[in-house]
Design a protein around this motif. Sequence first.
Motif, PDB file in Angstrom:
ATOM      1  N   ALA A   5       0.836  -1.195   0.000  1.00  0.00           N
ATOM      2  CA  ALA A   5       0.000   0.000   0.000  1.00  0.00           C
ATOM      3  C   ALA A   5       0.873   1.248   0.000  1.00  0.00           C
ATOM      4  O   ALA A   5       0.613   2.209  -0.720  1.00  0.00           O
ATOM      5  CB  ALA A   5      -0.927  -0.013   1.211  1.00  0.00           C
ATOM      6  N   THR A   6       1.938   1.245   0.814  1.00  0.00           N
ATOM      7  CA  THR A   6       2.856   2.372   0.847  1.00  0.00           C
ATOM      8  C   THR A   6       3.556   2.538  -0.496  1.00  0.00           C
ATOM      9  O   THR A   6       3.727   3.656  -0.992  1.00  0.00           O
ATOM     10  CB  THR A   6       3.889   2.186   1.973  1.00  0.00           C
ATOM     11  N   ALA A   7       3.953   1.443  -1.095  1.00  0.00           N
ATOM     12  CA  ALA A   7       4.592   1.507  -2.412  1.00  0.00           C
ATOM     13  C   ALA A   7       3.638   2.082  -3.448  1.00  0.00           C
ATOM     14  O   ALA A   7       4.036   2.887  -4.302  1.00  0.00           O
ATOM     15  CB  ALA A   7       5.057   0.108  -2.825  1.00  0.00           C
ATOM     16  N   ILE A  13       2.109   9.411  -5.637  1.00  0.00           N
ATOM     17  CA  ILE A  13       2.711  10.720  -5.334  1.00  0.00           C
ATOM     18  C   ILE A  13       3.635  11.141  -6.470  1.00  0.00           C
ATOM     19  O   ILE A  13       3.676  12.315  -6.858  1.00  0.00           O
ATOM     20  CB  ILE A  13       3.449  10.657  -3.979  1.00  0.00           C
ATOM     21  N   SER A  14       4.348  10.179  -7.032  1.00  0.00           N
ATOM     22  CA  SER A  14       5.212  10.488  -8.188  1.00  0.00           C
ATOM     23  C   SER A  14       4.396  10.906  -9.403  1.00  0.00           C
ATOM     24  O   SER A  14       4.916  11.531 -10.324  1.00  0.00           O
ATOM     25  CB  SER A  14       6.087   9.281  -8.539  1.00  0.00           C
ATOM     26  N   GLU A  24      -7.091   9.240   1.139  1.00  0.00           N
ATOM     27  CA  GLU A  24      -7.708   9.552  -0.146  1.00  0.00           C
ATOM     28  C   GLU A  24      -6.746  10.384  -0.993  1.00  0.00           C
ATOM     29  O   GLU A  24      -6.141  11.341  -0.508  1.00  0.00           O
ATOM     30  CB  GLU A  24      -9.010  10.331   0.060  1.00  0.00           C
ATOM     31  N   ALA A  25      -6.626  10.018  -2.255  1.00  0.00           N
ATOM     32  CA  ALA A  25      -5.724  10.714  -3.166  1.00  0.00           C
ATOM     33  C   ALA A  25      -6.412  11.940  -3.759  1.00  0.00           C
ATOM     34  O   ALA A  25      -7.591  11.894  -4.111  1.00  0.00           O
ATOM     35  CB  ALA A  25      -5.295   9.781  -4.300  1.00  0.00           C
ATOM     36  N   SER A  26      -5.671  13.016  -3.861  1.00  0.00           N
ATOM     37  CA  SER A  26      -6.160  14.198  -4.580  1.00  0.00           C
ATOM     38  C   SER A  26      -5.123  14.586  -5.627  1.00  0.00           C
ATOM     39  O   SER A  26      -3.914  14.410  -5.440  1.00  0.00           O
ATOM     40  CB  SER A  26      -6.424  15.367  -3.627  1.00  0.00           C
ATOM     41  N   PHE A  27      -5.636  15.077  -6.752  1.00  0.00           N
ATOM     42  CA  PHE A  27      -4.787  15.507  -7.861  1.00  0.00           C
ATOM     43  C   PHE A  27      -5.136  16.947  -8.203  1.00  0.00           C
ATOM     44  O   PHE A  27      -6.223  17.431  -7.843  1.00  0.00           O
ATOM     45  CB  PHE A  27      -5.009  14.614  -9.083  1.00  0.00           C
ATOM     46  N   PRO A  28      -4.239  17.676  -8.883  1.00  0.00           N
ATOM     47  CA  PRO A  28      -4.544  19.048  -9.282  1.00  0.00           C
ATOM     48  C   PRO A  28      -5.875  19.119 -10.016  1.00  0.00           C
ATOM     49  O   PRO A  28      -6.171  18.284 -10.881  1.00  0.00           O
ATOM     50  CB  PRO A  28      -3.374  19.413 -10.197  1.00  0.00           C
TER      51      PRO A  28
END
Length: 335
Positions: A5-7, A13-14, A24-28
């Motif tokens: 999960a961390t990987a 993030i990259s 939860e992931a957020s993107f521009p």
Amino acid sequence: MSNPATAWQTFLISQGAQFNPQGEASFPIGKASAQLFDLSGNGLIAISGADSQTFLQGQVTNDIKLLAQGAQFNGYCTPKGRLLALFYTFTVEDVIYLQCPRALVPDLVKRLRMYVLRSKVVVEDASERLYSLGLTSDALASTLTGLPADPHQLAQTELGTLIRLADADTQQRAQLIVAADQAETVWQSLRATFTPSSTAHWEALEIQAGIPQVYPATKEQFVPQMVNLDALNGINFKKGCYTGQEIVARTHYLGKVKRRTLLAQLPKTAQVPLAGDTLQDAQTQDAGQLVRVAPDALSGGWWVLAECRLEAKEAGEILWQGQPLLFKELPYALP
């Protein structure tokens, strides 16, 4: 050895993602006709073995025998008919998967294992084995090869298991189940056509599609009909006995359901509404609670699914911390 999960988060993030404390992931923010979502916050329970179908048939609200026809919603109840979880259920290579919020999975795995007894059944946490990606477009069928024509139908594609979901507003939607060790490659492949978008936006689409959820804060708060599981074809009243069946059947056969989950919006507020927050009527009496909440990117407010006493709604406004809910039409009919 690194945590998968961390990987996966490090990889996202990259790709430009940021993560909130809830994972939860957020993107521009940007407009895109085709969008890609990280749904790794979904947990998966894998049920396998020769007796898996028979075992689950005695545990959940829907007819597991019908999984051959496509994915289905399921409730998992206490003996008193209160929901411990809502599952989105599907089969891949003879393994039955129960999808729900990842935070619920450890306790649910322990509980299900208690009932296996001598059955030939294996119950496992598969949340790190398979990841879910969400896909939306206003013309998804022309964008995504192999997309099934109807909601809840599955197709095996070169990318993974593709499930057509119910549309939300004008957006056609699908979920892609991919092996964890293939997730980065699949994400990169999809980026050629789809623009990464924030998980919170997917949550808003789920709410607009009228899809409820059970979280740690709302366990054992609802009988299945209170969150419209019957309207979502998530209850089979002919399948026979399962845990909580007597209460669920009585609710169905003895008259109209008095509490239902409705679609609404809230204006921009100083405080963040949360699933489990109580609702009041104009006399400040209990009127229900919030079932699911997500930001409304257009207004700065909130999309919500709200479980309400229908009598209170008919009598006047339903309030969250003094703010009236602005009710919208659900995309499906209530029984």
